[in-house]
Design an enzyme around this catalytic site. Sequence first.
Site, PDB file in Angstrom:
ATOM      1  N   SER A  46     -14.518  10.061   6.416  1.00 22.60           N
ATOM      2  CA  SER A  46     -13.178  10.199   7.121  1.00 22.60           C
ATOM      3  C   SER A  46     -12.760   8.905   7.806  1.00 22.60           C
ATOM      4  CB  SER A  46     -13.222  11.039   8.295  1.00 22.60           C
ATOM      5  OG  SER A  46     -13.240  12.649   8.000  1.00 22.60           O
ATOM      6  N   LYS A  81      -9.111   7.927   6.835  1.00 24.21           N
ATOM      7  CA  LYS A  81      -8.009   8.401   7.801  1.00 24.21           C
ATOM      8  C   LYS A  81      -7.501   7.312   8.126  1.00 24.21           C
ATOM      9  CE  LYS A  81      -9.159  13.417   8.155  1.00 24.21           C
ATOM     10  NZ  LYS A  81     -10.893  13.474   8.033  1.00 24.21           N
ATOM     11  N   SER A 111     -10.009  14.469  13.563  1.00 21.83           N
ATOM     12  CA  SER A 111     -10.043  14.360  12.042  1.00 21.83           C
ATOM     13  C   SER A 111      -9.763  15.347  11.337  1.00 21.83           C
ATOM     14  CB  SER A 111     -11.643  14.027  11.777  1.00 21.83           C
ATOM     15  OG  SER A 111     -11.812  13.122  10.623  1.00 21.83           O
ATOM     16  N   LYS A 170     -11.891   5.333  13.985  1.00 15.12           N
ATOM     17  CA  LYS A 170     -12.220   6.579  13.249  1.00 15.12           C
ATOM     18  C   LYS A 170     -13.898   6.586  12.887  1.00 15.12           C
ATOM     19  CE  LYS A 170     -11.088  10.296  11.682  1.00 15.12           C
ATOM     20  NZ  LYS A 170     -12.356  10.850  12.061  1.00 15.12           N
TER      21      LYS A 170
END
Length: 387
Positions: free
Chosen positions: A62, A65, A122, A228
């Site tokens: 993730s 992102k 997320s 993130k």
Amino acid sequence: MKKFITAIIAIAFTFSAFSPVAGAEERGVQLTENAKSAILIERDTGQVLYEKNGHEKLPPASMTKIMTMLLIMEALDEGKLTWDEKIRTSEYAASMGGSQIFLEAGEEMTTDEMLRGIAIASGNDASVAMAERIAGSEEAFVEMMNTKVKELGLNNTLFQNPTGLPEKDHYSTANDMAVMAKELLKYEAITKYTGQYEDYLRQNSEKKFWLVNTNKLVRFYPGVDGVKTGFTQEAKYCLTATAKKDNMRVIAVVFGAPTPKDRNAQITNMLDYAFSHYKTHPMYKRNIAVEKVEVSKGARKEVDAVTSEPISVLTKKGENVDDVEKVITVDEKVKAPVKKGDKVGTLVLKKGGKVVSESDLVAGSDSMEASWWQLFKRSMGHFTKVD
């Protein structure tokens, strides 16, 4: 043709001699024993302070992102998207598995709410919904992601989706993730999202949804406000973190830690190392006008050349900088149309002839093509001038 403007800065910075900073690896310091790869950089200069297998291609999970959020922030900055615009969720976006904010097909949320869902929780569903809004489809958005990768000069990243869900030939590196985070952090508003530990969506409804940041360091490490996390069985535990203390912002990246505890401990080691050994000397904030640029056949005859990001000089603690040479290079004449954010020059900081910082200068405003009537009036003005 370019126009060069050089200024020796000695009056504003009464500091002692500067020498290139040495990274942790040069000192024999091992900060990330339980990670496949890692990197630590100072945000403004991009100076690498520590690196372990920084160019190894690995699944980013993730952390993907970061690029998704970067394209959202660019669209907002360019006026192609607004914070209060309602984004409709397609059936495809609602079908995303993994981490999600449980959007239903046809449900609408504002850009602000969607970004909270992405940055804090997320949300894969929110990521795809935003991708479809910005580019028309997930596939077109992925093309935008990979185009941006090339614009940033990154050679070891390839994206297949905006979420980080496992897919063949979806990879990045610690170095590339740090550069993407560096670019994202140009937009100061992003940390209001990535730095928030908890929040709520659908607050005035029966489906009130609690968001808790997947990056626990936001709560437990002073100064951490992003960026993130990532996890899949293949990628293991990953994190791109940023923290700011005094005038210094650093970015630390870990790929492939075996547990969340290991991931957070190694990020903490890198942040502690940076703040105890280095100091940032700010020179310019973002969007500061430093020069004028002529626009040929433009509705505006000239536009400001402004800084595209914060610009600083980095030293080891106890050292400072003096007589920094500032070299501004701008295009002598830019042809209309010019859009806000277009590159129009470069600002370089040098010490002793060595480049210590280099950053783009961009147009501070638009200058569309002048109408024939504007050009006619200008040409007539030349003939009517009296000496």
